[in-house]
Enzyme design. Structure first.
Site, PDB file in Angstrom:
ATOM      1  N   ARG A  56      -6.125  -6.424   0.307  1.00 46.15           N
ATOM      2  CA  ARG A  56      -7.129  -7.424   0.676  1.00 46.15           C
ATOM      3  C   ARG A  56      -8.250  -6.869   1.553  1.00 46.15           C
ATOM      4  NH1 ARG A  56      -2.779  -9.636  -0.821  1.00 46.15           N
ATOM      5  NH2 ARG A  56      -1.955  -7.808   0.205  1.00 46.15           N
ATOM      6  N   THR A  57      -7.876  -6.197   2.641  1.00 55.58           N
ATOM      7  CA  THR A  57      -8.896  -5.804   3.617  1.00 55.58           C
ATOM      8  C   THR A  57      -9.855  -4.796   2.990  1.00 55.58           C
ATOM      9  OG1 THR A  57      -7.179  -6.108   5.264  1.00 55.58           O
ATOM     10  CG2 THR A  57      -9.205  -5.050   5.998  1.00 55.58           C
ATOM     11  N   LYS A  85      -5.608  19.114   5.028  1.00 56.59           N
ATOM     12  CA  LYS A  85      -5.728  20.528   5.441  1.00 56.59           C
ATOM     13  C   LYS A  85      -5.597  20.671   6.945  1.00 56.59           C
ATOM     14  CE  LYS A  85      -9.294  21.022   1.950  1.00 56.59           C
ATOM     15  NZ  LYS A  85     -10.754  21.154   1.897  1.00 56.59           N
ATOM     16  N   ARG A 106      -8.575   1.739   8.952  1.00 58.12           N
ATOM     17  CA  ARG A 106      -7.185   1.296   9.162  1.00 58.12           C
ATOM     18  C   ARG A 106      -6.347   2.543   9.392  1.00 58.12           C
ATOM     19  NH1 ARG A 106      -3.879  -2.884   5.465  1.00 58.12           N
ATOM     20  NH2 ARG A 106      -5.201  -4.278   6.701  1.00 58.12           N
ATOM     21  N   HIS A 134      -5.805  -6.831  14.261  1.00 53.19           N
ATOM     22  CA  HIS A 134      -6.488  -6.882  12.965  1.00 53.19           C
ATOM     23  C   HIS A 134      -7.557  -7.972  13.093  1.00 53.19           C
ATOM     24  CE1 HIS A 134      -7.333  -6.684   8.808  1.00 53.19           C
ATOM     25  NE2 HIS A 134      -6.136  -6.853   8.279  1.00 53.19           N
TER      26      HIS A 134
HETATM   27  N1   CP Z   1      -3.939  -9.161   5.204  1.00 54.09           N
HETATM   28  C1   CP Z   1      -4.061  -7.815   5.027  1.00 54.09           C
HETATM   29  O1   CP Z   1      -4.420  -7.070   5.965  1.00 54.09           O
HETATM   30  O2   CP Z   1      -3.750  -7.408   3.771  1.00 54.09           O
HETATM   31  P1   CP Z   1      -3.859  -5.901   3.259  1.00 54.09           P
HETATM   32  O3   CP Z   1      -2.807  -5.118   4.011  1.00 54.09           O
HETATM   33  O4   CP Z   1      -3.601  -5.975   1.785  1.00 54.09           O
HETATM   34  O5   CP Z   1      -5.229  -5.404   3.596  1.00 54.09           O
END
Ligand code: CP
Length: 304
Positions: A56-57, A85, A106, A134
């Site tokens: 999603r993100t 590397k 992330r 998040h």
């Molecule tokens: N909600 C969320 O962060 O989903 P993903 O891990 O798929 O990005």
């Protein structure tokens, strides 16, 4: 289209703690007015650096950027990048800032997004740093709550599942300190309770109860999370709590008719698929809302 009230240009989005109520409302207002298929970010580039899996993100940021006319570069996992590397995250960030206008990162390490933001001069968005935060998921969650409950004050909210390792519930709980007359029911197994670093900030601001009982009555919002298997230092501890809560049709009989059931997704088995057709189930709309929210954020940060 109403102009934003606040200055957003070139800000980092690392922690929801950096968001006042006014800033949250400003962003949500922009997201409500967003027009798809504009060219406002033509020629601009996102570097999408995902060191942990994401559907999603990552994809909603990419969709958001492309709907604004911009482009996306980046990687998922370290394979295919020079990190394999042995290049450091700091060197990677220093290089990437010369190729892009904004970084979305992330990473499994808590604090990694802040560290990258301190290293580069372009804006950085935290798309999840370990079990910490998040923030753009929280903005999406608040957008969804406002859309379906028509308010962000005066809400009874239940957070269910892995409150220890779930970064989405950490950010969401902190964001709720910005609103009035919120009460929280923190529903989790004993060993997956909300960390004290979060409850300390709720103390005296947001009344909450901590319980292991899956009591969903009277709640306006039920926010379910996955048990975060990948964050357990000991797999045996995970085995003890996996499947602790399953929201099935039987559990949903407790839900008020006007309640909404949210989940940041992905789910494993904590919400049964037959629940998807209930009117309270809004988790797929929630993930859809990630696009206008992230479009608004990119537009604001890049000063379009
Ligand atoms: N909600 C969320 O962060 O989903 P993903 O891990 O798929 O990005």
């Amino acid at each position: 289209m109403q102009r934003p009230k606040l200055d957003w240009h070139s800000r980092d989005v690392i922690s929801i703690r950096d968001f006042s109520r006014e800033r949250i409302e400003d962003l949500l207002s922009q997201a409500q007015q967003i027009r798809p298929d504009s060219e406002l970010l033509r020629g601009r580039v996102i570097a999408s650096l995902f060191f942990e899996p994401s559907t999603r993100t990552q994809l909603s940021f990419a969709t958001a950027m492309q709907r604004l006319g911009g482009q996306v570069i980046g990687f998922s996992g370290t394979e295919g990048s020079s990190l394999v590397k042995g290049e450091s995250l700091q060197d990677t960030a220093k290089v990437v800032e010369k190729y892009a206008d904004i970084i979305v990162i992330r990473h499994p390490l808590e604090g990694s997004a802040r560290w990258v933001a301190d290293t580069v001069s372009i804006p950085v968005i935290n798309a999840g740093d370990g079990a910490n935060q998040h923030p753009t998921q929280t903005l999406t969650d608040l957008f969804t709550i406002q859309k379906f409950q028509a308010r962000l004050d005066d809400l009874k909210i239940g957070l269910v599942g892995d409150l220890k390792y779930g970064r989405t519930v950490h950010s969401l709980a902190l964001s709720l300190t910005r609103f009035r007359q919120i009460t929280l029911r923190l529903i989790s197994p004993e060993n997956l309770r909300m960390p004290p670093a979060i409850t300390r900030e709720l103390d005296g601001v947001v009344p909450y109860v901590e319980t292991a009982d899956l009591d969903l009555r009277e709640l306006d919002v039920v926010y379910v999370t996955r048990i975060q298997k990948e964050r357990f230092p000991d797999i045996e501890e995970y085995e003890k709590v996996k499947g602790a809560y399953v929201i099935d049709l039987n559990a949903c009989e407790q839900l008020r008719r006007d309640a909404i059931l949210l989940h940041p997704l992905p789910r494993v088995d904590e919400i049964a698929p037959e629940v998807d057709s209930l009117p309270q189930a809004k988790y797929f709309e929630q993930s859809e809302n990630g696009v206008p929210v992230r479009m608004a954020l990119l537009q604001l940060l890049l000063g379009a």
